[in-house]
Design an enzyme around this catalytic site. Structure first.
Site, mmCIF file in Angstrom:
data_model
loop_
_atom_site.group_PDB
_atom_site.id
_atom_site.type_symbol
_atom_site.label_atom_id
_atom_site.label_comp_id
_atom_site.label_asym_id
_atom_site.label_seq_id
_atom_site.Cartn_x
_atom_site.Cartn_y
_atom_site.Cartn_z
ATOM 1 N N LEU A 144 -0.373 -6.791 -7.482
ATOM 2 C CA LEU A 144 -0.731 -6.702 -6.067
ATOM 3 C C LEU A 144 -1.186 -8.046 -5.530
ATOM 4 O O LEU A 144 -2.002 -8.725 -6.164
ATOM 5 C CB LEU A 144 -1.861 -5.678 -5.879
ATOM 6 C CG LEU A 144 -2.619 -5.734 -4.545
ATOM 7 C CD1 LEU A 144 -1.700 -5.360 -3.375
ATOM 8 C CD2 LEU A 144 -3.853 -4.841 -4.577
ATOM 9 N N SER A 145 -0.702 -8.426 -4.349
ATOM 10 C CA SER A 145 -1.187 -9.580 -3.602
ATOM 11 C C SER A 145 -1.065 -10.853 -4.439
ATOM 12 O O SER A 145 0.038 -11.235 -4.824
ATOM 13 C CB SER A 145 -2.619 -9.317 -3.135
ATOM 14 O OG SER A 145 -3.036 -10.262 -2.199
#
Length: 361
Positions: A144-145
């Site tokens: 994520l991210s």
């Protein structure tokens, strides 16, 4: 907002308001003695008791302000592994490397093959493969991210290692090398042209074989990492897979959509999930017994974990996910969208963006 001085001013303004979500119960074990660890990372691993012979391996990279255990508690990878017999490896950032616990996805010394954080993650994979006799043709990665950007770094620099990957709210490989550039790219400013994106991927390794399958996930209301990055990731990977700009088909998934690109031999090589109404985070389905909503782990009724596991052939025959008794599955779209909009105030947008870039210490 693009200058370093402006970035530092915002850093000072919002430092006192920084909220971190790092402490979650977990059952992960520390991974020790996995190599020279030039990137100075930590590692966690989960090995289910019902491990299959020559099991698959999933590498999971958390986002900024998160820990391996915290991300796993919400995304549910270890719980899913318990039911399906695969190994989960969760590299973890140390605060001495990045005060905001972001993987350093834009630092040149950490994103080159056999250097820094990429080398550390590669060493962790080697250690787990050796100890648990992992099937080396079934190694996958997701994040994520900043973790999504680092997942793309690993897919780019070690494509021979991975069968597939899922990049969630991440960024293309090699598009930034400084803090101001990282912040710009997150906002969708200054992304390279398609040919440049593709050449950066090709130059990341000496690979001359089959390329990993890639799934890209992004919320269409993400004000922290602009959705333009998701489209740029797709463009970056189209070159090595030899597919055109138009997807071969679109598929609605409830209120959301999936676009698919097929190779000349008919394989689905690139997927793009656009999550309607979602801000910055990993989409989870909190009605499932193994997933939990949390900051940046957003309940939009679709599980990127379950979809990825199914796509990668990790689910045992006859497996049916269970729903928690306290987590009914009503239509959550409007409520979740409302929560996201409330979170994305001007202050929160800037603060979150600074966190995700690793600009807040």
């Amino acid at each position: 907002m693009r200058s370093l001085s402006d970035t530092l001013e915002r850093l000072a303004r919002f430092r006192a308001h920084k909220a971190e979500y790092t402490s979650q119960p977990g059952r992960l074990q520390d991974l020790r003695d996995f190599g020279s660890n030039p990137g100075g990372l930590a590692g966690k691993v989960h090995v289910p008791s019902n491990l299959t012979e020559h099991p698959p391996l999933v590498v999971v990279l958390h986002g900024c302000t998160q820990t391996a255990s915290g991300y796993d508690h919400s995304a549910g990878w270890s719980a899913l592994a318990d039911q399906n017999g695969f190994v989960v490896l969760l590299p973890e950032q140390n605060r001495s490397n990045n005060g905001n616990l972001c993987f350093n996805w834009f630092v040149p010394g950490d994103i080159r093959r056999d250097q820094g954080e990429t080398r550390s993650i590669r060493q962790m994979i080697d250690a787990v493969v050796s100890k648990h006799r992992v099937d080396t043709s079934r190694i996958f990665i997701t994040g994520l991210s900043a973790g999504g950007a680092m997942a793309n770094v690993m897919l780019s620099t070690y494509p021979e290692v991975f069968a597939a990957g899922a990049i969630i709210a991440g960024l293309p490989y090699g598009v930034a090398s400084t803090v101001p550039e990282a912040f710009d790219r997150m906002r969708g400013h200054g992304l390279p042209q398609i040919k440049t994106l593709q050449s950066k991927l090709k130059a990341a390794s000496p690979h001359d074989g089959p390329w990993p399958l890639v799934s890209v996930w992004h919320g269409n209301q993400d004000n922290t990492v602009a959705e333009a990055n998701a489209r740029a990731i797709v463009d970056q990977w189209r070159g090595v897979h030899g597919v055109g700009s138009r997807p071969d088909f679109h598929e609605p998934i409830g209120a959301h959509s999936k676009s698919v690109w097929k190779s000349a031999d008919g394989r689905e090589v690139i997927e793009y999930y656009s999550i309607t109404g979602m801000g910055h985070g990993t989409p989870v389905d909190a009605s499932l017994a193994f997933e939990n909503a949390a900051p940046y782990m957003l309940d939009f009724g679709i599980s990127s974990t379950l979809c990825s596991a199914e796509r990668w052939g990790l689910l045992r025959e006859g497996f049916e996910p269970t729903h928690g008794e306290s987590n009914p599955a009503p239509d959550r779209q409007s409520a979740s969208a409302h929560k996201t909009k409330g979170t994305d105030s001007i202050q929160q947008i800037i603060e979150d963006a600074l966190r995700k870039a690793g600009l807040m210490r």
